[in-house]
Motif scaffolding. Sequence first.
Motif, PDB file in Angstrom:
ATOM      1  N   ASP A 157      29.286  36.572  77.378  1.00 61.09           N
ATOM      2  CA  ASP A 157      28.487  35.564  78.063  1.00 61.09           C
ATOM      3  C   ASP A 157      28.230  34.253  77.408  1.00 61.09           C
ATOM      4  O   ASP A 157      28.520  34.034  75.960  1.00 61.09           O
ATOM      5  CB  ASP A 157      27.424  36.041  78.627  1.00 61.09           C
ATOM      6  N   VAL A 158      27.988  33.310  77.986  1.00 62.58           N
ATOM      7  CA  VAL A 158      27.548  32.006  77.386  1.00 62.58           C
ATOM      8  C   VAL A 158      26.235  31.954  76.661  1.00 62.58           C
ATOM      9  O   VAL A 158      25.369  32.098  77.454  1.00 62.58           O
ATOM     10  CB  VAL A 158      27.716  30.672  78.075  1.00 62.58           C
ATOM     11  N   ASP A 159      26.240  31.677  75.440  1.00 61.10           N
ATOM     12  CA  ASP A 159      24.598  31.826  74.715  1.00 61.10           C
ATOM     13  C   ASP A 159      24.452  30.421  74.083  1.00 61.10           C
ATOM     14  O   ASP A 159      25.454  29.697  73.525  1.00 61.10           O
ATOM     15  CB  ASP A 159      24.920  32.796  73.570  1.00 61.10           C
ATOM     16  N   SER A 160      23.259  29.895  74.284  1.00 60.75           N
ATOM     17  CA  SER A 160      22.588  28.763  73.641  1.00 60.75           C
ATOM     18  C   SER A 160      23.343  27.690  73.867  1.00 60.75           C
ATOM     19  O   SER A 160      23.751  27.207  72.906  1.00 60.75           O
ATOM     20  CB  SER A 160      22.477  29.189  72.150  1.00 60.75           C
ATOM     21  N   GLY A 161      23.697  27.309  75.027  1.00 61.01           N
ATOM     22  CA  GLY A 161      24.523  26.027  75.362  1.00 61.01           C
ATOM     23  C   GLY A 161      25.205  26.057  76.554  1.00 61.01           C
ATOM     24  O   GLY A 161      25.063  26.807  77.591  1.00 61.01           O
ATOM     25  N   TYR A 162      26.206  25.229  76.598  1.00 60.87           N
ATOM     26  CA  TYR A 162      27.137  25.285  77.720  1.00 60.87           C
ATOM     27  C   TYR A 162      28.562  25.351  77.196  1.00 60.87           C
ATOM     28  O   TYR A 162      29.051  25.165  76.308  1.00 60.87           O
ATOM     29  CB  TYR A 162      26.982  23.954  78.650  1.00 60.87           C
ATOM     30  N   THR A 163      29.605  25.517  78.293  1.00 59.90           N
ATOM     31  CA  THR A 163      30.942  25.446  78.004  1.00 59.90           C
ATOM     32  C   THR A 163      31.359  24.905  79.424  1.00 59.90           C
ATOM     33  O   THR A 163      31.183  25.196  80.268  1.00 59.90           O
ATOM     34  CB  THR A 163      31.621  26.696  77.751  1.00 59.90           C
ATOM     35  N   LEU A 164      32.272  23.787  79.351  1.00 59.17           N
ATOM     36  CA  LEU A 164      32.762  23.042  80.303  1.00 59.17           C
ATOM     37  C   LEU A 164      34.212  23.215  80.520  1.00 59.17           C
ATOM     38  O   LEU A 164      34.957  22.883  79.580  1.00 59.17           O
ATOM     39  CB  LEU A 164      32.304  21.757  80.488  1.00 59.17           C
ATOM     40  N   LEU A 165      34.716  23.593  81.597  1.00 57.82           N
ATOM     41  CA  LEU A 165      36.396  23.622  81.574  1.00 57.82           C
ATOM     42  C   LEU A 165      36.764  22.519  82.581  1.00 57.82           C
ATOM     43  O   LEU A 165      36.265  22.598  83.698  1.00 57.82           O
ATOM     44  CB  LEU A 165      36.686  25.101  82.176  1.00 57.82           C
ATOM     45  N   SER A 166      37.530  21.583  82.095  1.00 58.70           N
ATOM     46  CA  SER A 166      37.941  20.530  83.062  1.00 58.70           C
ATOM     47  C   SER A 166      39.531  20.492  83.314  1.00 58.70           C
ATOM     48  O   SER A 166      40.359  20.738  82.345  1.00 58.70           O
ATOM     49  CB  SER A 166      37.830  19.200  82.422  1.00 58.70           C
ATOM     50  N   SER A 167      39.881  20.339  84.389  1.00 55.02           N
ATOM     51  CA  SER A 167      41.217  20.494  84.976  1.00 55.02           C
ATOM     52  C   SER A 167      41.947  18.906  84.604  1.00 55.02           C
ATOM     53  O   SER A 167      41.011  18.138  84.363  1.00 55.02           O
ATOM     54  CB  SER A 167      41.349  20.431  86.491  1.00 55.02           C
ATOM     55  N   PRO A 168      43.172  19.014  84.537  1.00 58.09           N
ATOM     56  CA  PRO A 168      43.819  17.646  84.374  1.00 58.09           C
ATOM     57  C   PRO A 168      43.310  16.668  85.574  1.00 58.09           C
ATOM     58  O   PRO A 168      42.922  17.294  86.703  1.00 58.09           O
ATOM     59  CB  PRO A 168      45.097  17.923  84.678  1.00 58.09           C
TER      60      PRO A 168
END
Length: 173
Positions: A157-168
């Motif tokens: 899982d995502v810990d201590s922050g964020y993760t961003l997935l961006s499309s073209p």
Amino acid sequence: NVQLALLPNFVLNGKIEETISNTGIGGGQVKLEGSMLSYTTTANRVGNFSIPAVIADTYTITAGKWAYITKCYTQSISQSSGSLTIQLDSGYYDDFSFDFGWTVSVNASDGDWQIGKPIGTNYFAIGDANPDRDANGDCGTFAYVTGNSGGGVGDDDVDSGYTLLSSPYFDLS
């Protein structure tokens, strides 16, 4: 000592084109996966491609490009098959058979987006917290997941922050 014999091979020519207009799709990608060998290529600016030294086999053929619907199917290919024409429908779709340029931004300590064959995580005796497989009905077995090492519900899982997935980029107008 063993003398090896070269398998008979041939050049496979083809074209990727848009379904309705039959216009060539420049930069489209093609992947052939057979029982012995796999091939990948990119079509030229008018949609034509050529793959040298192909051996006769039954292949899973996958073709795609951003702004088109990826297509996959199985076909036997031999020297007598002639050229290959693959038609793609316009549209935005990505099953991650090819790298269409998604980007990941992250400041989390764990669980950033990554592409791969999903390894599931389990929620004790209740069942899957995250599935161990890609979506049914699309091409290939790859997906974007946060972390991908499997284990329990608290793993990947995502810990201590964020993760961003961006499309073209694409224009919705």
